[in-house]
Scaffold this motif. Structure first.
Motif, short mmCIF file in Angstrom:
data_model
loop_
_atom_site.label_atom_id
_atom_site.label_comp_id
_atom_site.label_asym_id
_atom_site.label_seq_id
_atom_site.Cartn_x
_atom_site.Cartn_y
_atom_site.Cartn_z
N UNK A 130 12.52 47.97 44.56
CA UNK A 130 13.79 47.52 43.98
C UNK A 130 14.30 46.22 44.59
N UNK A 131 13.39 45.31 44.85
CA UNK A 131 13.75 44.01 45.41
C UNK A 131 13.67 42.97 44.29
N UNK A 132 14.75 42.22 44.06
CA UNK A 132 14.70 41.16 43.04
C UNK A 132 13.64 40.12 43.43
N UNK A 133 12.87 39.70 42.44
CA UNK A 133 11.75 38.79 42.72
C UNK A 133 11.61 37.75 41.62
N UNK A 134 11.44 36.51 42.03
CA UNK A 134 11.08 35.43 41.11
C UNK A 134 9.76 34.84 41.59
N UNK A 135 8.97 34.34 40.65
CA UNK A 135 7.67 33.77 41.01
C UNK A 135 7.47 32.42 40.35
N UNK A 136 6.61 31.61 40.98
CA UNK A 136 6.22 30.33 40.39
C UNK A 136 4.93 29.85 41.04
N UNK A 137 4.19 29.06 40.27
CA UNK A 137 3.06 28.37 40.87
C UNK A 137 3.32 26.88 40.74
N UNK A 138 2.81 26.15 41.72
CA UNK A 138 3.00 24.70 41.74
C UNK A 138 1.66 24.03 42.03
N UNK A 139 1.55 22.78 41.62
CA UNK A 139 0.36 21.98 41.89
C UNK A 139 0.67 21.00 43.00
N UNK A 140 -0.13 21.05 44.07
CA UNK A 140 0.04 20.11 45.17
C UNK A 140 -1.21 20.15 46.04
N UNK A 141 -1.66 18.99 46.50
CA UNK A 141 -2.81 18.94 47.41
C UNK A 141 -2.44 19.41 48.81
N UNK A 142 -1.14 19.42 49.11
CA UNK A 142 -0.69 19.80 50.45
C UNK A 142 0.15 21.07 50.35
N UNK A 143 -0.48 22.23 50.58
CA UNK A 143 0.25 23.49 50.45
C UNK A 143 1.49 23.57 51.33
N UNK A 144 1.40 23.01 52.53
CA UNK A 144 2.55 23.06 53.44
C UNK A 144 3.76 22.33 52.85
N UNK A 145 3.54 21.18 52.25
CA UNK A 145 4.63 20.41 51.65
C UNK A 145 5.22 21.18 50.46
N UNK A 146 4.36 21.79 49.65
CA UNK A 146 4.83 22.56 48.50
C UNK A 146 5.62 23.79 48.94
N UNK A 147 5.21 24.43 50.01
CA UNK A 147 5.91 25.61 50.53
C UNK A 147 7.30 25.23 51.03
N UNK A 148 7.37 24.15 51.80
CA UNK A 148 8.66 23.68 52.31
C UNK A 148 9.58 23.29 51.14
N UNK A 149 9.02 22.63 50.13
CA UNK A 149 9.81 22.25 48.96
C UNK A 149 10.32 23.47 48.20
N UNK A 150 9.47 24.49 48.07
CA UNK A 150 9.89 25.72 47.39
C UNK A 150 11.01 26.42 48.16
N UNK A 151 10.92 26.41 49.48
CA UNK A 151 11.97 27.02 50.31
C UNK A 151 13.30 26.30 50.09
N UNK A 152 13.26 24.99 50.00
CA UNK A 152 14.49 24.22 49.76
C UNK A 152 15.01 24.45 48.34
#
Length: 144
Positions: free
Chosen positions: A81-103
């Motif tokens: 019962x945890x609300x969840x949203x999902x997305x996939x993104x395209x990026x050569x640098x997973x770390x940058x994409x993860x930080x961007x998703x967090x923001x």
């Protein structure tokens, strides 16, 4: 305490263990989770080849695989019962994409697996979790 938790997922068992930890924590804290899968963009050669052939074969297979990873996270979140949203993104640098998703999702915690790259690449370039911790102001919980 934590209200929005980011769960980067790559389909591996280790990532799914981190997902479980993040979802269990979210359930206890009445938080929301955001799952993200980072895919490398097509190279120019692959893109042009697909464009000339009028085929979205490679891209569609990658999207389908990414969606299956994200669906697994959503299924586990729904079970608790945890609300969840999902997305996939395209990026050569997973770390940058993860930080961007967090923001983007105003996450106040990132829960992720302990390794992102393997072998020589990890020694020379560092792991994805390490890079995320270095360039992110959001706390990162690393799971074994």
């Amino acid at each position: 305490m934590f209200k929005n938790i980011l769960l980067p997922v790559d389909g591996s068992e280790r990532a799914l263990k981190a997902v479980e930890t993040g979802i269990e924590l979210a359930a206890k804290l009445e938080a929301k989770v955001f799952a993200v899968h980072v895919m490398p963009p097509l190279s120019t050669v692959s893109f042009m080849s697909e464009l000339l052939q009028h085929s979205d074969c490679h891209r569609e297979v990658a999207k389908t695989r990414a969606q299956s990873y994200l669906d697994e996270v959503a299924k586990r979140a729904i079970a608790l019962n945890v609300p969840c949203e999902t997305e996939f993104v395209f990026d050569l640098r997973p770390d940058v994409a993860i930080v961007a998703a967090a923001a983007k999702h105003h996450c106040d915690l990132i829960v992720m697996r302990s390794r992102g790259s393997e072998g020589l690449e990890r020694v020379l370039l560092g792991s994805v979790p390490h890079k995320v911790m270095l360039c992110c102001n959001t706390p990162v919980l690393i799971c074994q």
